[in-house]
Scaffold this motif. Structure first.
Motif, PDB file in Angstrom:
ATOM      1  N   ARG A   1     -18.846 -24.410 -26.819  1.00 56.02           N
ATOM      2  CA  ARG A   1     -18.687 -23.372 -25.794  1.00 56.02           C
ATOM      3  C   ARG A   1     -17.381 -23.569 -25.035  1.00 56.02           C
ATOM      4  N   GLU A   2     -17.079 -24.834 -24.728  1.00 56.04           N
ATOM      5  CA  GLU A   2     -15.832 -25.117 -24.019  1.00 56.04           C
ATOM      6  C   GLU A   2     -14.609 -24.705 -24.834  1.00 56.04           C
ATOM      7  N   LYS A   3     -14.746 -24.690 -26.157  1.00 58.68           N
ATOM      8  CA  LYS A   3     -13.648 -24.259 -27.017  1.00 58.68           C
ATOM      9  C   LYS A   3     -13.596 -22.744 -27.178  1.00 58.68           C
ATOM     10  N   GLY A   4     -14.531 -22.035 -26.538  1.00 62.27           N
ATOM     11  CA  GLY A   4     -14.522 -20.575 -26.596  1.00 62.27           C
ATOM     12  C   GLY A   4     -15.413 -19.985 -27.668  1.00 62.27           C
ATOM     13  N   TRP A   5     -16.173 -20.816 -28.388  1.00 59.69           N
ATOM     14  CA  TRP A   5     -17.076 -20.308 -29.411  1.00 59.69           C
ATOM     15  C   TRP A   5     -18.336 -19.753 -28.760  1.00 59.69           C
ATOM     16  N   ALA A   6     -18.970 -18.810 -29.414  1.00 60.05           N
ATOM     17  CA  ALA A   6     -20.313 -18.377 -29.021  1.00 60.05           C
ATOM     18  C   ALA A   6     -21.284 -19.364 -29.650  1.00 60.05           C
ATOM     19  N   SER A   7     -21.819 -20.270 -28.848  1.00 62.14           N
ATOM     20  CA  SER A   7     -22.574 -21.413 -29.352  1.00 62.14           C
ATOM     21  C   SER A   7     -23.960 -21.418 -28.728  1.00 62.14           C
ATOM     22  N   GLU A   8     -24.996 -21.281 -29.583  1.00 65.21           N
ATOM     23  CA  GLU A   8     -26.372 -21.231 -29.094  1.00 65.21           C
ATOM     24  C   GLU A   8     -27.222 -22.286 -29.800  1.00 65.21           C
ATOM     25  N   LEU A   9     -28.339 -22.633 -29.154  1.00 61.04           N
ATOM     26  CA  LEU A   9     -29.208 -23.693 -29.647  1.00 61.04           C
ATOM     27  C   LEU A   9     -30.649 -23.202 -29.686  1.00 61.04           C
ATOM     28  N   ALA A  10     -31.300 -23.373 -30.837  1.00 59.49           N
ATOM     29  CA  ALA A  10     -32.723 -23.040 -31.006  1.00 59.49           C
ATOM     30  C   ALA A  10     -33.496 -24.332 -31.230  1.00 59.49           C
ATOM     31  N   VAL A  11     -34.639 -24.467 -30.539  1.00 56.95           N
ATOM     32  CA  VAL A  11     -35.395 -25.714 -30.584  1.00 56.95           C
ATOM     33  C   VAL A  11     -36.893 -25.429 -30.646  1.00 56.95           C
ATOM     34  N   GLY A  12     -37.647 -26.456 -31.033  1.00 62.49           N
ATOM     35  CA  GLY A  12     -39.096 -26.418 -30.917  1.00 62.49           C
ATOM     36  C   GLY A  12     -39.529 -27.128 -29.650  1.00 62.49           C
ATOM     37  N   GLU A  13     -40.830 -27.364 -29.523  1.00 64.90           N
ATOM     38  CA  GLU A  13     -41.357 -27.992 -28.324  1.00 64.90           C
ATOM     39  C   GLU A  13     -41.533 -29.490 -28.531  1.00 64.90           C
ATOM     40  N   VAL A  14     -41.259 -30.253 -27.473  1.00 65.22           N
ATOM     41  CA  VAL A  14     -41.399 -31.702 -27.508  1.00 65.22           C
ATOM     42  C   VAL A  14     -42.878 -32.066 -27.385  1.00 65.22           C
ATOM     43  N   ASP A  15     -43.338 -32.999 -28.224  1.00 69.14           N
ATOM     44  CA  ASP A  15     -44.722 -33.459 -28.130  1.00 69.14           C
ATOM     45  C   ASP A  15     -44.974 -34.126 -26.786  1.00 69.14           C
ATOM     46  N   SER A  16     -46.200 -34.021 -26.304  1.00 68.64           N
ATOM     47  CA  SER A  16     -46.546 -34.567 -24.989  1.00 68.64           C
ATOM     48  C   SER A  16     -46.380 -36.086 -24.938  1.00 68.64           C
ATOM     49  N   ALA A  17     -46.510 -36.747 -26.078  1.00 68.58           N
ATOM     50  CA  ALA A  17     -46.397 -38.211 -26.113  1.00 68.58           C
ATOM     51  C   ALA A  17     -44.951 -38.689 -26.192  1.00 68.58           C
ATOM     52  N   GLU A  18     -43.991 -37.767 -26.283  1.00 68.56           N
ATOM     53  CA  GLU A  18     -42.587 -38.135 -26.442  1.00 68.56           C
ATOM     54  C   GLU A  18     -41.821 -37.900 -25.149  1.00 68.56           C
ATOM     55  N   GLY A  19     -40.731 -38.645 -24.980  1.00 73.55           N
ATOM     56  CA  GLY A  19     -39.797 -38.343 -23.913  1.00 73.55           C
ATOM     57  C   GLY A  19     -38.960 -37.130 -24.288  1.00 73.55           C
ATOM     58  N   SER A  20     -38.517 -36.387 -23.283  1.00 77.67           N
ATOM     59  CA  SER A  20     -37.776 -35.147 -23.520  1.00 77.67           C
ATOM     60  C   SER A  20     -36.359 -35.241 -22.981  1.00 77.67           C
ATOM     61  N   MET A  21     -35.429 -34.597 -23.701  1.00 81.61           N
ATOM     62  CA  MET A  21     -34.051 -34.493 -23.233  1.00 81.61           C
ATOM     63  C   MET A  21     -33.711 -33.071 -22.819  1.00 81.61           C
ATOM     64  N   GLU A  22     -34.732 -32.263 -22.549  1.00 78.33           N
ATOM     65  CA  GLU A  22     -34.487 -30.882 -22.133  1.00 78.33           C
ATOM     66  C   GLU A  22     -33.755 -30.832 -20.795  1.00 78.33           C
ATOM     67  N   ASP A  23     -33.989 -31.839 -19.938  1.00 78.03           N
ATOM     68  CA  ASP A  23     -33.277 -31.879 -18.654  1.00 78.03           C
ATOM     69  C   ASP A  23     -31.775 -32.032 -18.869  1.00 78.03           C
ATOM     70  N   LEU A  24     -31.389 -32.797 -19.874  1.00 76.91           N
ATOM     71  CA  LEU A  24     -29.963 -32.945 -20.170  1.00 76.91           C
ATOM     72  C   LEU A  24     -29.370 -31.613 -20.596  1.00 76.91           C
ATOM     73  N   ALA A  25     -30.105 -30.854 -21.403  1.00 79.45           N
ATOM     74  CA  ALA A  25     -29.615 -29.541 -21.824  1.00 79.45           C
ATOM     75  C   ALA A  25     -29.403 -28.639 -20.609  1.00 79.45           C
ATOM     76  N   VAL A  26     -30.369 -28.625 -19.697  1.00 74.58           N
ATOM     77  CA  VAL A  26     -30.245 -27.788 -18.500  1.00 74.58           C
ATOM     78  C   VAL A  26     -29.053 -28.238 -17.663  1.00 74.58           C
ATOM     79  N   ALA A  27     -28.878 -29.550 -17.535  1.00 73.89           N
ATOM     80  CA  ALA A  27     -27.759 -30.073 -16.751  1.00 73.89           C
ATOM     81  C   ALA A  27     -26.414 -29.675 -17.348  1.00 73.89           C
ATOM     82  N   ARG A  28     -26.379 -29.460 -18.658  1.00 72.00           N
ATOM     83  CA  ARG A  28     -25.137 -29.041 -19.321  1.00 72.00           C
ATOM     84  C   ARG A  28     -25.028 -27.521 -19.412  1.00 72.00           C
ATOM     85  N   GLY A  29     -25.913 -26.802 -18.728  1.00 69.96           N
ATOM     86  CA  GLY A  29     -25.829 -25.339 -18.707  1.00 69.96           C
ATOM     87  C   GLY A  29     -26.337 -24.674 -19.968  1.00 69.96           C
TER      88      GLY A  29
END
Length: 448
Positions: free
Chosen positions: A61-89
């Motif tokens: 995105r910083e290079k000007g590309w249209a860049s999108e991310l598709a994901v599934g859901e994190v299992d309840s027993a796992e740690g999640s990095m979704e907060d990092l994604a939100v922090a990076r906009g």
């Protein structure tokens, strides 16, 4: 680029004569449109692949590309990095059934939903990561290219890439399932523009497994944000918040293992080796070692129980997932890895960037990452381990060799400093996020 519409060709010919306009000029203007890339991963659980796709989505995105991310859901027993994604906009597009488990009747609707997302987003590039996302994502991309009335002879222009961060073709499933999944990966490779591995060893392994010919596979090493780790002291400092939390002095050797507490990471081997180290090293520096277990997962209760039955529970510190990784690595004398299967382990890169010596099972891309030649990495070691530029490697299923390697390193503090310094220099040159983005951009544009 061929002009297929005859009416457009007549119009364009007149336009060229009237306004001295060339087809190359029109195409150059068209090419100025930013490329559109859709990245797909099964879930943003704590680990290297999730951080990898978040950083790449942000950097393109910083290079000007249209860049999108598709994901599934994190299992309840796992740690999640979704907060990092939100922090990076980044707000990923979520699909409920895109998780790691494979179920045919659940996966078919996911393929259809990804196809519809592609219809809306109109990507130039689809890049999938991890096994499940690689299967459904590439199936959806095939449908997107061919799923129109002229698709059989005039498919849509789309480049499709898949990154093997590791693989599930050995060590995860039974022989019958392994055979089936290898055939599926072989078929998906034919529907891909190129496959990407993080190491030359992994490329060779995929070729041996019959997934793809070597020329179909491009090696692009992992890249991360190294800066938080590069400024740390080369040795364990006099004060460290993690050691303070654990009530450990700077003189107490501390071995850390970072990762999900799941079977493929083989923490059971780590605890067996730790037990041997403590019992056989009585009276030595290594015999006083403690062990830091960073991460969480389905095996935590079993592992805590196993540490107790081995008589080392008071030496083992389970601290779950943490966000203060620079402080974690700074507290360690030695970074350990006991996985049965790996691509390029992120924890080893982070440990090397933090100037910490490495002790690791020789699987996947570990030998490449730690600077061993393939001949040296694969030859039987005399003492059960082999010392290299940044630490020690051990053959799989050898807790005794792993214990001896830890003892050898922990009993030589000067060697820990020297090996850590070499590791830092190595990753600084090879594993930065900027280098990764440049390599991928070059690959994407080369295949336009």
């Amino acid at each position: 680029m061929a002009v297929r519409n005859p009416f457009f060709g007549i119009w364009f010919s007149k336009l060229s004569r009237t306004h001295s306009c060339s087809i190359s000029g029109i195409l150059d203007m068209a090419e100025e449109k930013p490329p559109r890339i859709l990245r797909i991963i099964a879930r943003l659980n704590v680990g290297g692949p999730a951080r990898h796709v978040i950083l790449l989505t942000e950097k393109f995105r910083e290079k000007g590309w249209a860049s999108e991310l598709a994901v599934g859901e994190v299992d309840s027993a796992e740690g999640s990095m979704e907060d990092l994604a939100v922090a990076r906009g980044i707000e990923p597009v979520k699909f409920e059934k895109l998780g790691r488990d494979i179920h045919l009747f659940d996966d078919l609707p996911v393929i259809w939903k990804l196809y519809r997302l592609m219809r809306r987003f109109r990507p130039d590039i689809v890049h999938t990561h991890t096994a499940k996302a690689g299967a459904v994502g590439r199936a959806a991309a095939f449908l997107y290219r061919r799923g129109h009335w002229r698709g059989l002879w005039e498919p849509k222009s789309l480049r499709v890439y898949h990154t093997f961060h590791g693989h599930v073709l050995r060590g995860y499933f039974s022989g019958l399932k392994n055979s089936l999944f290898r055939r599926i990966e072989w078929a998906l490779a034919h529907a891909s523009t190129a496959l990407i591995t993080l190491s030359a060893s992994l490329r060779e392994e995929l070729s041996e497994l019959g997934v793809a010919r070597p020329e179909k596979v491009v090696v692009i090493p992992l890249g991360i944000e190294l800066e938080p780790f590069l400024d740390m002291a080369e040795g364990v400092p006099g004060t460290n918040p993690v050691r303070g939390e654990l009530a450990l002095s700077v003189d107490t050797p501390l071995v850390g293992i970072v990762g999900r507490l799941v079977p493929i990471k083989d923490h059971l081997l780590f605890f067996e080796a730790a037990s041997r180290l403590v019992k056989e090293g009585a009276g030595t520096r290594s015999g006083a070692a403690h062990f830091l277990i960073v991460g969480d997962g389905e095996m935590r209760p079993e592992l805590e129980s196993r540490a107790g039955s081995l008589g080392i529970r008071e030496r083992c510190h389970f601290i779950g997932w943490r966000s203060d990784l620079p402080d974690i690595y700074e507290s360690l004398d030695l970074v350990a890895l006991t996985s049965r299967n790996e691509g390029t382990p992120l924890c080893i890169i982070e440990g090397m960037a933090a100037a910490r010596a490495i002790v690791a099972i020789n699987v996947g891309g570990v030998g490449d990452l730690t600077g061993f030649s393939r001949e040296a990495a694969s030859s039987p070691p005399e003492r059960g381990f082999r010392i290299g530029p940044v630490g020690a490697i051990i053959q799989p299923q050898d807790p005794a060799g792993f214990a001896r390697a830890m003892a050898h390193l922990l009993d030589d503090p000067d060697a820990l400093i020297r090996l850590g310094r070499e590791g830092r220099d190595r990753v600084r040159r090879r594993y930065s996020i900027d280098r990764l983005v440049e390599d991928l951009e070059s690959l994407y544009l080369k295949n336009r």
